[in-house]
Design a protein around this motif. Structure first.
Motif, PDB file in Angstrom:
ATOM      1  N   GLY A 284      32.258 107.761 -14.424  1.00 13.22           N
ATOM      2  CA  GLY A 284      31.200 107.680 -13.409  1.00 13.22           C
ATOM      3  C   GLY A 284      30.078 108.676 -13.687  1.00 13.22           C
ATOM      4  O   GLY A 284      28.892 108.354 -13.521  1.00 13.22           O
ATOM      5  N   PHE A 285      30.433 109.896 -14.119  1.00  9.26           N
ATOM      6  CA  PHE A 285      29.409 110.886 -14.457  1.00  9.26           C
ATOM      7  C   PHE A 285      28.593 110.422 -15.666  1.00  9.26           C
ATOM      8  O   PHE A 285      27.399 110.710 -15.765  1.00  9.26           O
ATOM      9  N   ARG A 286      29.242 109.728 -16.582  1.00  3.49           N
ATOM     10  CA  ARG A 286      28.514 109.174 -17.732  1.00  3.49           C
ATOM     11  C   ARG A 286      27.458 108.170 -17.261  1.00  3.49           C
ATOM     12  O   ARG A 286      26.328 108.147 -17.769  1.00  3.49           O
ATOM     13  N   GLN A 287      27.827 107.358 -16.282  1.00  5.32           N
ATOM     14  CA  GLN A 287      26.865 106.409 -15.740  1.00  5.32           C
ATOM     15  C   GLN A 287      25.712 107.125 -15.052  1.00  5.32           C
ATOM     16  O   GLN A 287      24.551 106.674 -15.112  1.00  5.32           O
ATOM     17  N   VAL A 288      26.009 108.242 -14.380  1.00  4.04           N
ATOM     18  CA  VAL A 288      24.950 109.055 -13.773  1.00  4.04           C
ATOM     19  C   VAL A 288      23.965 109.509 -14.845  1.00  4.04           C
ATOM     20  O   VAL A 288      22.742 109.418 -14.681  1.00  4.04           O
ATOM     21  N   LEU A 289      24.510 109.998 -15.951  1.00 11.14           N
ATOM     22  CA  LEU A 289      23.650 110.455 -17.040  1.00 11.14           C
ATOM     23  C   LEU A 289      22.819 109.316 -17.623  1.00 11.14           C
ATOM     24  O   LEU A 289      21.634 109.486 -17.922  1.00 11.14           O
TER      25      LEU A 289
END
Length: 259
Positions: A9-14
């Motif tokens: 999910g944090f990767r998608q944020v980035l």
């Protein structure tokens, strides 16, 4: 407690916030989250650099940059990434704020600061990856059987060992073993191939749903959704759940379903 689904999910944020954007300013609000890099070097290396496409392996997040080393995040037990409008107030646990072109801030938040942020050249990235097993989402059934074959110790400990399989944490392991009807303390060497195949299948299903949710979802039909009840009951059989420490972590299981 970030595990593979959270980090994905944090990767998608980035990807939505910072991919192909340049870093215009760097605010290190707490140097306690820096690992192997000084504030001065972080600013020198990153200011003006353009962030590339983020990629993940297990619980680690890697962000290549144009003209600088790879920016590496590990979220420990309380870390997260947030994409914020530049006018939004900075919060108490925002330890590092990267200002990006396009009027956005990328905030690394972490209350306990058990892990953090580093810069890594190609050799250092390889060193990190060398200490990790294959990513849990990419492990085939045959590879899974090979990885666990002959291992000693409890099955939960083996699944949580990042050098064996990268990305599984406490909640995921409890959920996977509950769905597999396997008790967390059973030694791996005592498990049949059929049981290991069930674990692998459950791992795939749990990860697919959890990645879609960006976390291990606390659904009432899942063990995860019951584990923190005052008197937790198994969502499958209704028996009382038990709690104890396995592999050094609080573990919840159903003594009736998991044998």
């Amino acid at each position: 407690m970030p595990e593979l689904p959270d980090v994905e999910g944090f990767r998608q944020v980035l990807l939505s916030c910072g991919s192909r954007r340049s870093v215009t300013d760097i605010d290190v609000r707490d140097a306690g989250i820096l690992r192997g890099v000084t504030e001065e070097r972080l600013r020198t290396e990153l200011k003006g650099a353009r962030l590339g496409t983020a990629w993940r392996h297990g619980k680690w997040l890697f962000v290549p940059t144009d003209g600088a080393p790879t920016l590496v995040f590990h979220f420990g037990m309380t870390g997260s990434l947030r994409c914020c409008a530049r006018e939004e107030p900075i919060e108490a646990h925002d330890r590092l704020v990267l200002t990006l072109d396009g009027a956005r801030n990328l905030c690394y938040r972490d209350q306990r600061k058990l892990q953090g942020v580093q810069l890594a050249d190609d050799t250092a990235v390889d060193r990190i990856l060398d200490g990790l097993g294959p990513d849990a989402r990419a492990v085939s059934r045959e590879e899974f059987l090979e990885l666990l074959s002959g291992r000693r110790g409890a099955v939960k400990g083996a699944l949580m060992d990042q050098s064996v399989i990268a990305g599984l944490g406490n909640l995921l392991c409890d959920e996977i073993l509950w769905r597999s009807h396997v008790a967390p303390r059973i030694p791996v060497r005592n498990l049949s191939e059929k049981s290991l195949r069930r674990i692998h299948a459950a791992m795939g299903r749990v990860l697919t749903t959890s990645v879609r949710a960006g976390r291990v979802p606390p659904r009432r039909s899942w063990l995860t959704g019951r584990r923190d009840d005052s008197e937790p009951q198994c969502p499958r059989c209704g028996d009382s759940l038990r709690s104890g420490r396995v592999a050094g972590r609080r573990t919840v299981w159903c003594p009736r379903c998991q044998t």
